[in-house]
Enzyme design. Structure first.
Site, PDB file in Angstrom:
ATOM      1  N   GLY A   1     -23.286  -4.452  -6.090  1.00  0.00           N
ATOM      2  CA  GLY A   1     -24.099  -5.021  -7.155  1.00  0.00           C
ATOM      3  C   GLY A   1     -25.589  -4.910  -6.882  1.00  0.00           C
TER       4      GLY A   1
ATOM      5  CE1 TYR B   1      -3.045  -3.026   0.399  1.00  0.00           C
ATOM      6  CE2 TYR B   1      -3.479  -2.395   2.661  1.00  0.00           C
ATOM      7  CZ  TYR B   1      -3.708  -3.235   1.595  1.00  0.00           C
ATOM      8  OH  TYR B   1      -4.593  -4.282   1.731  1.00  0.00           O
TER       9      TYR B   1
ATOM     10  CG  PHE C   1     -12.870  -5.192  -1.547  1.00  0.00           C
ATOM     11  CD1 PHE C   1     -12.449  -3.915  -1.212  1.00  0.00           C
ATOM     12  CD2 PHE C   1     -12.192  -5.843  -2.571  1.00  0.00           C
ATOM     13  CE1 PHE C   1     -11.389  -3.307  -1.861  1.00  0.00           C
ATOM     14  CE2 PHE C   1     -11.128  -5.249  -3.228  1.00  0.00           C
ATOM     15  CZ  PHE C   1     -10.726  -3.966  -2.862  1.00  0.00           C
ATOM     16  N   PRO C   2     -15.611  -5.951   2.562  1.00  0.00           N
ATOM     17  CG  PRO C   2     -15.633  -5.164   4.771  1.00  0.00           C
ATOM     18  CD  PRO C   2     -14.840  -5.105   3.494  1.00  0.00           C
ATOM     19  CG  LEU C   3     -18.876  -2.281   3.325  1.00  0.00           C
ATOM     20  CD1 LEU C   3     -18.886  -0.769   3.233  1.00  0.00           C
ATOM     21  CD2 LEU C   3     -19.648  -2.756   4.548  1.00  0.00           C
TER      22      LEU C   3
END
Length: 304
Positions: A228, A78, A223-225
């Site tokens: 779509g 990062y 990316f837990p949220l």
């Protein structure tokens, strides 16, 4: 919107990472703190540089710890380690109950490339650099960012195991692995955590999660949220959130926490308001009816 209507406290608010590090189950991922735009959109972010003015990121990190976050996740890839330096600038000297997790094993030839590199000598070098940037003598959780097919799994995790024997690493984790890869790694050394892409609308790693649960291994979904169709305005997730007077993100995080007791979501954000909303999701318990509506096939697995 943080009122927790129809909510109760979750009994399993903590997880013993590696069997000896108790952490609250919602942590913080720091990837989005690099290339921060300051407007909450992070438009065009390539995780390539730290923000020109780090004050907002530092304030967010400190607020996370004030709110009880005990797991901070970063990586040497990062912004070429600037994310690790940002964590240290904000939080060092670290509270005794704070777990710092970082990752090695990806190189960045350009702003759009992430290339696995599992050369054991390279992995050891990168850990030495992470130790310096984080200002620690031991990394609580060191994760192999990606497996490199050019080297055996045993050689790659073996390099990290050597560092653990030297006291430079406490626990070892893997990222984006299959059950077969995880099983092979466990033959070489104990694995404390798996960090895979997983959320309510991205369920390809259901089997890896179930395997991890049975083995007592932490499962850290990045990316837990949900995204779509499931997360679209006016969709089922949105309807459930409106009924509970919370956000759809809070419902998605609550679902993860109820999916299994070893799940440790690490939602990232550049907004303190969103940070506070995310953390408050730990107080939201979804009823069987609401679980069935947002994830019809999941209720039989929940709680494993």
């Amino acid at each position: 919107m943080t009122t927790m209507t129809d909510a109760t406290s979750l009994a399993d608010d903590f997880f013993l990472l590696g069997g000896d590090l108790p952490v609250r189950r919602i942590g913080l991922g720091t990837m989005r703190l690099t290339d921060a735009t300051g407007d909450g959109t992070q438009a065009g972010a390539q995780i390539w540089r730290a923000p020109a003015d780090p004050s907002e990121a530092i304030a967010l990190l400190r607020r996370a710890v004030e709110l009880g976050v005990q797991l901070i996740d970063t990586a040497d890839a990062y912004a070429f380690g600037e994310s690790e330096e940002l964590v240290a600038a904000a939080l060092h000297p670290y509270p005794e109950d704070l777990v710092i997790a970082t990752k090695v094993g990806n190189v960045r030839p350009s702003p759009t490339e992430w290339v696995p590199l599992g050369n054991p000598a390279y992995l050891k070098q990168q850990v030495e650099l992470s130790l310096r940037r984080l200002r620690v003598e031991t990394i609580d959780l060191l994760q192999l960012h990606r497996l490199d097919p050019a080297y055996t799994i045993a050689d790659q995790v073996g390099a990290l195991a050597e560092l653990r024997e030297q006291g430079k690493v406490r626990h070892i984790g893997l990222s984006e692995v299959t059950i077969d890869e995880l099983s092979k790694a466990r033959l070489a050394t104990p694995i404390a955590a798996v960090q895979n892409h997983y959320n309510l609308s991205a369920r390809d790693h259901d089997a890896v999660l179930d395997y991890s649960t049975g083995a007592g291994i932490a499962f850290i979904p990045f990316f837990p949220l949900a995204i779509g169709d499931l997360a679209r305005p006016g969709g089922t997730l949105d309807d459930v959130a409106a009924e509970l007077k919370v956000t759809s993100s809070q419902v998605a995080l609550a679902w993860l926490l109820q999916r299994a007791t070893n799940v440790l979501p690490i939602p990232g954000t550049t907004s303190i308001a969103h940070l506070e909303q995310n953390i408050s999701a730990s107080r939201l318990k979804l009823t069987e009816e609401k679980l069935q509506r947002i994830s019809p096939t999941e209720t039989t697995k929940r709680g494993q």
